[in-house]
Design an enzyme around this catalytic site. Structure first.
Site, PDB file in Angstrom:
ATOM      1  N   CYS A 113       0.802  -1.224   0.000  1.00 53.14           N
ATOM      2  CA  CYS A 113       0.000   0.000   0.000  1.00 53.14           C
ATOM      3  C   CYS A 113       0.836   1.277   0.000  1.00 53.14           C
ATOM      4  O   CYS A 113       0.324   2.354  -0.303  1.00 53.14           O
ATOM      5  CB  CYS A 113      -0.950   0.006   1.192  1.00 53.14           C
ATOM      6  SG  CYS A 113      -2.075  -1.405   1.247  1.00 53.14           S
ATOM      7  N   HIS A 246      -3.206   7.423   2.649  1.00 55.63           N
ATOM      8  CA  HIS A 246      -3.616   6.112   2.163  1.00 55.63           C
ATOM      9  C   HIS A 246      -5.045   5.843   2.604  1.00 55.63           C
ATOM     10  O   HIS A 246      -5.396   6.049   3.775  1.00 55.63           O
ATOM     11  CB  HIS A 246      -2.669   5.043   2.714  1.00 55.63           C
ATOM     12  CG  HIS A 246      -3.128   3.642   2.461  1.00 55.63           C
ATOM     13  ND1 HIS A 246      -3.548   3.206   1.222  1.00 55.63           N
ATOM     14  CD2 HIS A 246      -3.225   2.575   3.294  1.00 55.63           C
ATOM     15  CE1 HIS A 246      -3.880   1.928   1.304  1.00 55.63           C
ATOM     16  NE2 HIS A 246      -3.696   1.532   2.547  1.00 55.63           N
ATOM     17  N   ASN A 276     -10.020   0.013   0.200  1.00 55.08           N
ATOM     18  CA  ASN A 276      -8.563   0.069   0.181  1.00 55.08           C
ATOM     19  C   ASN A 276      -8.073  -0.537  -1.133  1.00 55.08           C
ATOM     20  O   ASN A 276      -8.156  -1.747  -1.328  1.00 55.08           O
ATOM     21  CB  ASN A 276      -8.009  -0.700   1.381  1.00 55.08           C
ATOM     22  CG  ASN A 276      -6.498  -0.632   1.488  1.00 55.08           C
ATOM     23  OD1 ASN A 276      -5.810  -0.225   0.555  1.00 55.08           O
ATOM     24  ND2 ASN A 276      -5.971  -1.052   2.622  1.00 55.08           N
TER      25      ASN A 276
END
Length: 319
Positions: A113, A246, A276
């Site tokens: 990520c 994020h 996500n």
């Protein structure tokens, strides 16, 4: 001294949308449970046969158009992904071919990520020093293929997508500072252990996550990273016009904004509609805020990512 500037942004989400209500029919969960704990309402899932490079291609084309550039201008392609099309060639090389770019370098970055933040930091060095003139930096994932759709702790969190930026040199606006970090001893809290050996998958091909440990690590490391990059540049939290973190879940985003010292109205949050998307989440959120007019030229942005490894990082820039 020349800076590496984001000259254009683009993003792409697959057509198929999987809502929380749809997941209620598959696993023991509810829309209320998912939203209250994560802020996620839906996620996009790639179609059968739709590859990471396909998502990257759509986002890259939009970024190039926004920057007023074409394939003949690009001399560097960096793709951040955890879900490459194949073992090799790299997804960046595959994207290079699909775009019709016939010059320059192309390679992948794998930091889960945090991948886009790592890739953007690399591009910063390669462009600002004059080694390359026009970089295409992409975060793209088909993360849905790493999920056990019977595991309600993880399958509700993730989705597929791609985001891209074009990076070129500029005398005034651009990346002011970066900070990257990693702690390999924490690899067990977020991982996919599966790998290919002798024609078979060895290990678990599905995502494993200790959610509480990831939460604690994210808040601690990103809070410290933000302070480090602010100290590098001599700026303060009040100088940040937009915080683009994020997009893991709403709880992490809110806690992190408090830790960094950025008011809620200055935080770009898009996690509700796509979940996500790993390396794609930061450029997806960035492109959304650029295209809806929130982010304007000359404003100061902080981008942050945290992911498996564990890895983390921050980029502070003047847009």
């Amino acid at each position: 001294m020349s800076l590496a500037r984001i000259a254009g942004t683009g993003s792409y989400l697959p057509e198929r949308v999987v809502t929380n209500s749809e997941l209620e029919g598959r696993i023991d969960t509810s829309d209320e449970w998912i939203v209250s704990r994560t802020g996620i309402e839906a996620r996009h899932v790639a179609a059968d046969g739709e590859l990471t490079s396909d998502l990257a291609l759509q986002a890259a084309r939009k970024a190039l158009e926004a920057a007023g550039r074409g394939p003949g201008d690009v001399d560097l392609i960096i793709v951040a992904t955890t879900t490459p099309d194949m073992v090799f060639p790299s997804t960046a090389c595959i994207l290079q071919s699909k775009l019709g770019v016939q010059q320059g370098a192309a390679f992948d970055v794998q930091a889960v990520c945090t991948g886009f933040i790592y890739a953007l930091s690399v591009a910063d060095r390669m462009v600002a020093t004059g080694g390359h003139h026009c970089a295409l930096v992409v975060g793209a994932e088909v993360f849905s293929r790493l999920l056990d759709w019977n595991d309600r702790r993880t399958c509700v969190l993730f989705g597929d997508g791609a985001g891209a930026v074009v990076v070129s040199r500029d005398g005034q606006h651009g990346i002011l500072g970066t900070h990257l970090g990693a702690d390999g001893s924490l690899g067990h809290i977020l991982r996919v252990t599966g790998g290919i050996a002798e024609g078979a998958v060895r290990g678990n091909p599905f995502l494993e996550m200790d959610g509480q440990a990831v939460f604690r690590t994210a808040i601690r490391t990103l809070g410290e990273s933000a302070q480090t990059v602010l100290q590098q540049t001599g700026l303060r939290p009040r100088d940040i016009d937009w915080f683009v973190p994020h997009q893991a879940n709403a709880r992490i985003i809110n806690a992190l904004a408090d830790r960094v010292g950025v008011p809620a109205e200055r935080v770009v949050t898009t996690v509700a509609r796509h979940g996500n998307t790993s390396a794609a989440s930061v450029p997806l959120a960035l492109d959304t805020a650029v295209r809806d007019g929130r982010i304007q030229a000359g404003e100061t942005l902080m981008l942050q990512g945290v992911g498996g490894g564990m890895t983390w990082g921050s980029v502070l820039l003047r847009y």
